[in-house]
Motif scaffolding. Structure first.
Motif, PDB file in Angstrom:
ATOM      1  N   ARG A 245      45.950  39.936  32.760  1.00 17.94           N
ATOM      2  CA  ARG A 245      45.265  40.743  34.240  1.00 17.94           C
ATOM      3  C   ARG A 245      44.290  41.614  33.694  1.00 17.94           C
TER       4      ARG A 245
ATOM      5  N   PRO B 123      50.503  41.684  31.961  1.00 19.04           N
ATOM      6  CA  PRO B 123      50.097  42.395  32.533  1.00 19.04           C
ATOM      7  C   PRO B 123      48.239  42.271  31.274  1.00 19.04           C
TER       8      PRO B 123
ATOM      9  N   LEU C 279      41.879  40.184  36.820  1.00 18.35           N
ATOM     10  CA  LEU C 279      42.641  39.703  37.758  1.00 18.35           C
ATOM     11  C   LEU C 279      43.513  40.514  39.106  1.00 18.35           C
TER      12      LEU C 279
ATOM     13  N   GLY D  32      48.790  39.246  36.493  1.00 17.99           N
ATOM     14  CA  GLY D  32      48.754  38.748  35.418  1.00 17.99           C
ATOM     15  C   GLY D  32      49.118  37.211  35.930  1.00 17.99           C
TER      16      GLY D  32
END
Lengths: 292, 272
Positions: A137, A134, A142, A145
């Motif tokens: 991400r 996380p 993104l 992740g």
């Protein structure tokens, strides 16, 4: 003069022999089984198509493909990334422990490193999945992740204990006289550690690297949880599939006798080959470390 | 040492002997073998049915071989299997050859997103665009400006097969991530606000929200009534007019009767 061997002595020696042979028997059994199970699919797919094919679509209804190049490259990149991230940290930790650390602090760090080695890989994966994935991400914006980068970071942490303990032992084995000579010539302690001690221990450090590569190539569980597991050609911020996770993720539902299942065994054979090569390199490095 | 060993041995050996006597003393039940052949997606349901049927009829062995729906129907028609297993409705050509089907379960595939995701309903066309990668941002679907992470199952999974087949996107999906179990998909969707995934209805759970497809929520009722579009039947197929062995008939009646319902639910499907 021939000595008579007591029955108890003989029994124990036979027991030791049997135990020793058991280990060899298993190595042989696994080798033979992997070769027998792995070759049919390679023969059917073709060695070049299998090793250099860029598409893995094992259950495609009309046009199944069994190219494992993405997985081979992912495993190589993943291990390389783990080495690049993990070895400097591990080596400097070892240098600190072996040379610079006050004994009481070293006495705290060493058990912590050993504890790190004892953590099951699924726990690394879990922490990676719940914290690292996380975070990546959010930081890198993104969609998800689960990436090669996440796998590299997890692997780097996982190889730390072996890198540290092997380097630590190698550095500690460097004769004290070398360092004293260097210090006597006016070199500072840091210069001495980096220019004299580290080069003298390079065989052991090479062994630490090889050990780390072996662990990184062979790891499955932790990276299964953070790598995303799509057989893309590897790139740092995309979902990737390693050789190990390629086997692990598809074995469940691969129909017995199908080419898909056989191809998974072939991946195992390739993985086995990789590990063998790394072990040979490791032995060479250890030998050179002892001689040099 | 040796003397102490014998009572231990006796203790270990007696229960199986007693059990064997007990089995012989029971009233004679059905004896025989039931060969089932077909859909690999039905493996979980069949495993549960095999296990629970063994408790009722210890004399009957139910075999399952996963060969695919087409091959299963074919085997039932040719008499190579007692019961064929199909995870799709029978085709006209199969019905014409005399295939008869009974529904043992319904397999609903829920489409799940993170609970914070404001998108609560999608059409089949939108799902097709998401899973093939033509739409890659939630803003195109009425959600926030965030990339879509498409989560799916690994190749060979029955849920993946059903989802892709029912959406007509077989082998065309562009997954961001693939996971090896329903639990992994649900867990990872619940941990990523960008994610969309699919899982069998029974495993969707509270941590994720299931979106309505074509305006219909995914529940046991909508799957049972046929209103929910991403579903397929699990069929037991026999040849019309051909007499089944008593054992096969008993298995068929057990599987399609209400009694097996709770076990079917445990395998992730909906009893009809």
């Amino acid at each position: 003069m021939k000595r008579r061997i007591k029955p108890a002595e003989f029994a124990m020696q036979t027991l030791f022999l049997v135990c020793g042979l058991t280990a060899i028997a298993f190595v042989l059994l696994i080798t033979v089984y992997l070769i027998l199970a792995g070759l049919p699919a390679i023969r059917e797919i073709g060695l070049t198509d299998f090793l250099l094919g860029r598409t893995w679509a094992s259950t495609h209804a009309t046009d199944p493909r069994f190219g494992i190049l993405p997985m081979i490259l992912t495993s190589v990149y993943g291990a390389a990334g783990a080495i690049v991230l993990g070895v400097p940290v591990g080596f400097f930790t070892a240098l600190f422990l072996a040379k610079a650390a006050p004994p009481r602090l070293a006495g705290l760090i060493r058990p912590a490193v050993n504890l790190l080695a004892g953590i099951p890989s699924v726990v690394y994966g879990l922490v990676g999945m719940c914290v690292l994935v996380p975070a990546l991400r959010a930081w890198l914006d993104l969609p998800a992740g689960d990436t090669l980068l996440a796998a590299m970071i997890v692997l780097a942490v996982m190889i730390l204990p072996s890198v540290i303990s092997v380097s630590d032992a190698a550095l500690a084995a460097v004769p004290r006289e070398y360092e004293e000579a260097s210090l006597a010539l006016g070199a500072t302690p840091v210069e001495t550690y980096l220019r004299v001690t580290a080069p003298a221990a390079r065989g052991g450090v090479a062994a630490a690297v090889a050990l780390g590569v072996g662990r990184a190539i062979g790891e499955a569980m932790a990276i299964l949880m953070v790598a995303g597991n799509v057989a893309n050609m590897p790139s740092l911020l995309s979902s990737v599939r390693f050789l190990t996770t390629g086997i692990a993720i598809e074995m469940n539902y691969a129909a017995p006798g199908s080419l898909q299942r056989q191809a998974l065994f072939s991946i195992g054979l390739v993985l086995f080959f990789f590990i063998m090569v790394i072990n040979i390199l490791l032995n060479l490095a250890l030998k050179r470390g002892r001689e040099g | 040492m040796k003397k102490r060993f014998f009572p231990l041995l006796a203790i270990l050996l007696i229960p199986p002997l007693l059990a064997a006597c007990g089995a012989r003393a029971m009233p004679p039940g059905l004896v025989g073998t039931v060969n089932t052949d077909g859909s690999t997606s039905m493996a979980d349901v069949m495993a549960v049915l095999q296990e629970t049927f063994r408790e009722r009829e210890p004399g009957v062995t139910v075999n399952y071989s996963g060969t695919g729906s087409g091959a299963g129907v074919e085997a039932a028609l040719a008499g190579r299997a007692d019961i064929g297993l199909s995870s799709r409705p029978l085709k006209e050509s199969e019905l014409a050859k005399g295939a008869a089907a009974r529904t043992v379960a319904l397999d609903g595939v829920a489409v799940i997103v993170h609970p914070s995701n404001p998108v609560s309903g999608l059409s089949l066309a939108q799902l097709r665009e998401i899973f093939t990668g033509q739409v890659d941002n939630w803003s195109a679907l009425g959600g926030p400006d965030a990339p879509i992470a498409v989560y799916g199952r690994e190749a060979g999974s029955g849920t993946r097969g059903a989802f892709e087949e029912l959406l007509d996107v077989t082998d065309q999906c562009a997954y961001t991530n693939e996971y090896g179990s329903s639990g992994d998909v649900v867990g990872n969707v619940s941990g990523n606000p960008n994610a969309i995934g699919y899982t069998s209805l029974a495993s969707a759970g509270e941590t994720v929200s299931a979106v309505a497809v074509e305006g219909t929520a995914c529940t046991e009722e909508t799957v049972r009534s046929g209103a929910y579009p991403i579903q397929r039947p699990f069929l037991l197929v026999t040849r019309e007019g051909a007499a089944l062995s008593p054992a096969a008939q008993a298995f068929l009646d057990y599987a399609c009767g209400g009694e097996a319902g709770p076990y079917i639910a445990r395998a992730g499907a909906v009893a009809p």
